[in-house]
Design a protein around this motif. Structure first.
Motif, short mmCIF file in Angstrom:
data_model
loop_
_atom_site.label_atom_id
_atom_site.label_comp_id
_atom_site.label_asym_id
_atom_site.label_seq_id
_atom_site.Cartn_x
_atom_site.Cartn_y
_atom_site.Cartn_z
N LEU A 269 0.84 -1.20 0.00
CA LEU A 269 0.00 0.00 0.00
C LEU A 269 0.88 1.25 0.00
O LEU A 269 0.63 2.21 -0.73
CB LEU A 269 -0.92 0.00 1.22
CG LEU A 269 -1.78 1.25 1.40
CD1 LEU A 269 -2.74 1.40 0.23
CD2 LEU A 269 -2.56 1.19 2.71
N ILE B 40 2.40 1.88 -3.42
CA ILE B 40 1.40 2.43 -4.34
C ILE B 40 1.14 3.90 -4.01
O ILE B 40 1.11 4.76 -4.89
CB ILE B 40 0.09 1.62 -4.26
CG1 ILE B 40 0.32 0.20 -4.76
CG2 ILE B 40 -1.00 2.29 -5.06
CD1 ILE B 40 -0.88 -0.71 -4.59
N LEU B 41 0.97 4.17 -2.71
CA LEU B 41 0.75 5.55 -2.28
C LEU B 41 1.90 6.44 -2.73
O LEU B 41 1.69 7.56 -3.19
CB LEU B 41 0.66 5.61 -0.75
CG LEU B 41 -0.70 5.41 -0.11
CD1 LEU B 41 -0.55 5.48 1.40
CD2 LEU B 41 -1.67 6.46 -0.58
N TYR C 152 -3.46 0.54 -7.62
CA TYR C 152 -4.38 0.47 -6.48
C TYR C 152 -5.66 -0.24 -6.91
O TYR C 152 -6.20 -1.06 -6.18
CB TYR C 152 -4.67 1.87 -5.95
CG TYR C 152 -5.51 1.86 -4.70
CD1 TYR C 152 -5.01 1.30 -3.52
CD2 TYR C 152 -6.79 2.40 -4.67
CE1 TYR C 152 -5.77 1.27 -2.37
CE2 TYR C 152 -7.56 2.38 -3.52
CZ TYR C 152 -7.04 1.82 -2.37
OH TYR C 152 -7.79 1.79 -1.23
N THR D 291 -5.48 -3.91 -6.77
CA THR D 291 -5.57 -4.58 -5.46
C THR D 291 -7.00 -4.62 -4.95
O THR D 291 -7.35 -5.50 -4.19
CB THR D 291 -4.71 -3.89 -4.39
OG1 THR D 291 -5.22 -2.56 -4.19
CG2 THR D 291 -3.27 -3.79 -4.83
N LEU E 266 -8.14 7.76 -1.49
CA LEU E 266 -6.69 7.71 -1.24
C LEU E 266 -6.11 9.09 -0.89
O LEU E 266 -5.02 9.19 -0.35
CB LEU E 266 -5.95 7.22 -2.48
CG LEU E 266 -5.80 5.73 -2.69
CD1 LEU E 266 -4.89 5.49 -3.87
CD2 LEU E 266 -5.22 5.07 -1.45
#
Lengths: 325, 286, 458
Positions: free
Chosen positions: C181, C184-185, C375, C378, C389
């Protein structure tokens, strides 16, 4: 449905409780954004705290006054908690911390472990009789208005009356404040913090005062929303609510005394009109789409206002031109 | 120019030796061991400096000499890594900018910071002291500050007249010309009744006619008994009005003295010639 | 919720009951084969041993299946798939029993049903042979099996209940998911940080760049482009969107010298408008990429990840390294850093500031699109995924130090790991709350963020 009744319904929302509660909430935000230049993007957090303060108190069987007390006290605590660490920093930090904390509050209210207190995702309902908000109403039961569409029930009238009354009191109070030397310092901070500091103003303290006071006004609006609805649920207190309040403030004229009132009325009139039109087109628009289109209109409106008429309806063009330094 | 008059404070300086860190008979600001580092870079490293009272002191040096940084440290707009200094006999290091301003040390900015969306008069009134109406609870009770406000208005009009801004009182400050804004900022500083006026490059970006007028105002302040410390790198300006000159280079003070002493000082000439010719450029933004 | 939770534990001797529903009116091609909901914790090996397909069901039935609920009771005992014989499955609807069946030696049962609807499927635990047990007695009845056209699956859980316990592998996997995560962020937020660096704009509409990238990839993917080829298409769409953003909105506003706070408000308006238009045009439902299905977890040392997880992490790390190289050792990177440091100074030393800013917007759009796509891989692709997000991205860049691109990466990793691992210790409902609280606490102690420089005045 005739176009006349669409207009009448829009007007009803605009001058009704919806308009009044937005005007009140926006008055607090106007103190932050319009007068002090604080980028509070989590104003809805203050509303939430006021709303849950009222609802939880009522749930415990306490009176409305305790409810107001709890909500406003909680908003003051929230204002201090957020303000003290971030008001020293650049505005961007305040923007992010406020929007984040409003989201934290909503998620906490919504979470299952919070259920005993906040009712979790279902919220707290059927509070109307416990709150007794409509008990003191002197308006005889019945409906009042013109024609078939522009009609208020006695309860709606009572809620309107109380809320607009509070809006007036708060606005006059703020009018006195922003026209005093205190308000002058706030405007100076909005224009240039360093200049205010160089002239001996304790900038952080003034910002904190503005932040807490505006937040408390927001909490008041939140409490009123609960009084009117007789319930509270977490889904309402989301970031787009804050953004709608920004639209109201800028539409009316940021940094003007009567701006939030004018802004709220016009905002709801336009939005409800759009809704009425969308529901009466020759093709069907689903409710979800209509809601989304409404918000899209708000978004485009907010952008267009900022770019083409940043002074809003009441602000002076000359003053706005001055903002370019 | 009204510089013919010579005050006692100016006369007293005649006896002071022109060496770095020299003691003055009467100092308003005394600084010791002041350093400020950015990352690995030492921007300011001043061992000892006394700023004399009642005269005009110039802080000069080529671009990047650390004068603006030093200046910002002294008035609380930046935090020093080490050092102590006192203002008017009281400790001033670690004090917040607004506290120093309240104690009589008021500054202006290189890029003028007038308050654009406020009128010229409001700009002035903001600086007035004392201000009972700035207290949140008293603000609502107009009676408690009405008289104070009226006094400030009278004083503001006097000062604006002196700076020839009295016809513009209701204009938004942003509507003024660059020169008028410089004047407004100086007038506004005087509203606070300061004992030390700190001017950050007051002549930067100003036309020659206005420079003369500003110089006149600065000397007039001195003649009224105020102390002035100003940052400048235009040599002509410095030679005309200053009574004492402090020269910085590479973060250190390399020379001190009367204008005549400085004009012939080898270290100063080398610092200026060796590092920078562009005295008329906009200067560094630090 | 419960289903996902009950599937979490891996080591369990496992159950596997595939409940499929066939409806003869539809051609086989129209039936969407559904995989078991990504079975956190069920090791791929165990999963495979108990795998049961419709084809096998038809074979076991000895003929084509009519409208029916079918499945096989299977538990991995001592590493071997063992089938439960003689267990009774009862199907009822609205409290009325419709039919039942008893599993044969192959563990298979087939219950004929009248048609689409909601059914309750009960397994009588007393009829389970020795060695078999339901993990959760309360789930002996699946009370809400919805039957529509096509195949669906639902599960009873067999085996010992040790969901309360966790082992090293659980912790390791959670941390790995947090890193996923975070990465990706980071990819999604680096652009936000760069734009902040060069223009000072806190861009709320960055969220919609992220969403746009994911949607663009989805559109290409659903038009038949294989997913991994659709990714670069999404990035190009993102880059174009970034360019359009700058040219149409931000460059003119910069020219007007609009105040940053006002620009922030404009970006809020833009974000609100675009997000809602996405909802109208793309629909409110979440949709999945083709590459998102058929993902089973495998063990990589103590980590249990799907192949997608691994690919996502590799791509993110590669992109972030690429960005570092770009910023550190190319002329463009030097120019970007110069503009971020001091735009006036950069302009006076001959850098075309406006061109650099536009370039940054293009990079920002492409990276946001990539972040959004990964994202989306997932979870799923939804009109408000970027907005969801956004706060984490803000938190990441503030945590790392506003405007510092490396800080943004570090901040993103912290936020990602904190968000995921906090679920191990407190109710998962609070995991986002914990991440934001970390942000506020860090600001209290170190206002400039982890890698930010102390603020300068003047």
């Amino acid at each position: 449905m005739s176009w006349l009744s669409i207009l009448a319904l829009a007007l009803q929302t605009a001058i009704g409780f919806q308009g009044a509660s937005y005007a009140l909430a926006a008055a607090g935000l106007n103190l932050h954004f319009g007068y002090t230049g604080l980028s509070n993007f989590g104003h809805v957090g203050f509303l939430l705290v006021g709303a849950y303060g009222m609802a939880i108190s009522a749930d415990q069987g306490w009176s409305i006054w305790v409810g107001f007390g709890v909500g406003i006290a909680a908003s003051v605590v929230l204002g201090l908690l957020l303000g003290i660490p971030t008001l020293r920093l650049r505005g961007d930090y305040l923007a992010i911390v406020t929007i984040a904390s409003a989201e934290i509050l909503r998620l906490v209210a919504n979470a299952r472990p919070s259920e005993p207190l906040t009712g979790g995702s279902r919220g707290i309902g059927s509070l109307t009789s416990r709150l007794g908000f409509f008990d003191p109403s002197f308006i005889p039961e019945g409906t009042y208005g013109v024609g078939k569409s522009f009609v208020f029930t006695d309860r709606q009238l009572w809620a309107m009356l109380v809320c607009w009354g509070l809006v007036l009191v708060v606005t006059l109070l703020l009018r006195g404040l922003v026209r005093s030397p205190w308000g002058r310092v706030l405007r100076a901070i909005r224009e240039d913090e360093d200049a205010a500091r160089a002239l001996g103003k304790n900038v952080v303290v003034f910002k904190l005062q503005s932040f807490v006071l505006g937040g408390a006004i927001g909490a008041l609006a939140g409490a009123l929303i609960v009084l009117n609805a007789g319930s509270v649920s977490p889904t309402r207190w989301i970031a787009p609510f804050t953004f709608a309040l920004y639209t109201v403030v800028i539409l009316g004229g940021a940094g003007t005394v009567w701006g939030p009132i004018v802004g709220a009325v016009v905002y709801w009139f336009v939005l409800d009109l759009a809704d009425g039109v969308l529901n009466n087109l020759w093709f069907d628009v689903s409710d979800t789409s209509a809601g989304a289109i409404r918000l899209a209109i708000m978004g485009v409106g907010l952008m267009a206002l900022m770019v083409f008429r940043p002074q809003g309806i009441l602000g002076s063009k000359k003053e706005m031109l001055a903002s370019g330094r | 120019m009204a510089a013919e008059l010579r005050t006692d404070a100016m006369a007293a300086l005649d006896l002071v030796e022109a060496t770095v860190g020299v003691a003055k008979p009467d100092s308003i600001l005394v600084a010791d061991d002041v350093t400020r580092r950015y990352g690995g870079l030492t921007a300011v490293e001043v061992d000892h400096l006394e700023v004399p009272r009642g005269v005009i002191t110039a802080l000069i040096g080529p671009n990047g000499a650390g004068k603006t940084t030093f200046f910002n440290l002294l008035c609380g707009f930046d935090r020093a890594d080490t050092g102590s200094w006192s203002f008017d006999g009281q400790r001033a290091d670690g004090a917040k900018a607004h506290v120093l301003a309240q104690r009589g040390m008021v500054r202006t900015f290189q890029l003028t910071k007038t308050l654009g969306r406020m009128t010229v008069l409001d700009n002035m009134l903001l600086a007035g002291r004392p201000q009972g109406g700035e207290h949140l609870l008293r603000a609502l009770w107009r009676g408690s500050w009405r008289q104070q406000e009226a006094d400030h208005v009278t004083k503001a009009y006097d000062l604006l007249a002196r700076f020839k801004l009295d016809k513009l009182t209701d204009e938004y400050a942003a509507g003024l010309s660059g020169g008028q804004r410089k004047l407004l900022e100086m007038a506004r500083a005087l509203m606070t009744d300061p004992s030390l006026v700190m001017l950050d490059e007051p002549m930067a970006g100003v036309n020659p006619a206005l420079t003369q007028s500003l110089l006149g105002h600065v000397t007039a302040l001195r003649d009224e008994g105020m102390s002035i410390l100003f940052v400048e790198h235009d040599m002509d300006v410095i030679m005309t009005i200053s009574d004492w000159v402090v020269c910085m280079a590479g973060g250190r003070i390399i020379a001190e003295g009367r204008p005549a002493d400085i004009a012939g000082n080898a270290a100063v000439i080398e610092a200026y010639l060796g590092i920078d010719h562009g005295a008329s450029t906009t200067g560094t933004i630090s | 919720m419960d289903l996902a939770r009950s599937l979490r534990n891996p080591r369990v001797l496992l159950l596997l009951l595939a409940l499929g529903v066939l409806w003869p009116g539809t051609a086989a091609g129209a039936q969407t084969p559904t995989t078991k909901p990504a079975a956190d914790g069920v090791t791929a090996a165990d999963e495979a041993k108990c795998k049961f397909t419709k084809q096998e069901a038809i074979e076991a039935n000895g003929g084509p299946l009519g409208p029916s609920i079918w499945g096989r009771l299977c538990q991995v005992i001592d590493g071997k798939a063992t089938f439960a014989k003689g267990a009774t499955i009862t199907v009822s609807q609205g409290g009325k029993e419709i039919a039942d069946d008893t599993t044969g030696a192959d563990g298979v049962f087939v219950v004929t049903i009248p048609g689409n609807g909601t059914y309750q499927v009960a397994l009588d635990p007393k009829t389970l042979p020795k060695g078999f047990s339901l993990t959760d007695e309360d789930r002996a009845v699946l009370s809400n099996v919805q039957v529509n056209l096509g195949d669906q699956q639902s599960t009873f859980r067999l085996g010992e209940d040790d969901r309360g316990q966790r082992d090293l592998s659980d912790y390791a996997t959670t941390v790995a998911k947090g890193v996923r995560l975070g990465l990706i962020l980071a990819v999604a937020a680096v652009g936000l940080s760069l734009v902040y660096g060069v223009t000072g704009l806190t861009n709320f509409a960055h969220a919609e760049l992220v969403t746009w990238g994911a949607i663009a990839t989805y559109l290409a993917n659903s038009a038949g482009v294989p997913f991994w080829l659709a990714v670069p298409i999404g990035m190009v769409a993102g880059a174009v969107a970034g360019l359009a953003n700058d040219r149409a909105i931000w460059a003119p506003l910069r020219k007007r010298r609009m105040a940053l706070l006002s620009m922030m408000v404009v970006s809020i308006g833009l974000s609100t408008a675009v997000r809602n238009l996405f909802q109208v045009a793309y629909g409110p439902a979440g949709k999945r990429y083709t590459a998102a299905s058929g993902q089973l977890e495998r063990s990589y040392g103590p980590f249990r990840l799907t192949p997608n997880d691994v690919i996502i992490m590799v791509i993110c790390v590669a992109v972030l390294i690429g960005m570092t190289v770009l910023l550190r050792s190319t002329r463009l990177g030097t120019a970007i850093r110069a503009v971020a440091d001091n735009a006036d100074l950069a302009a006076s030393s001959g850098i075309a500031v406006d061109r650099i800013i536009t370039t940054v917007w293009v990079i920002c759009g492409a990276l946001a699109a990539l972040g959004g796509t990964l994202y989306g891989l997932t979870i799923n692709v939804k009109f408000d995924m970027g907005f969801v997000l956004l706060l984490s991205m803000f938190a990441a860049i503030v945590l790392g130090g506003l405007g510092n691109a490396y800080g943004a990466v570090l901040g993103a990793l912290v936020i990602g790991v904190v968000q995921e691992t906090s679920g191990l210790f407190i109710d998962t409902a609070y995991k986002f709350v914990v991440a934001l609280l970390v942000l506020i606490l860090v600001l209290l102690v170190r206002p400039q963020g982890i890698l930010g420089q102390r603020e300068r005045f003047g």
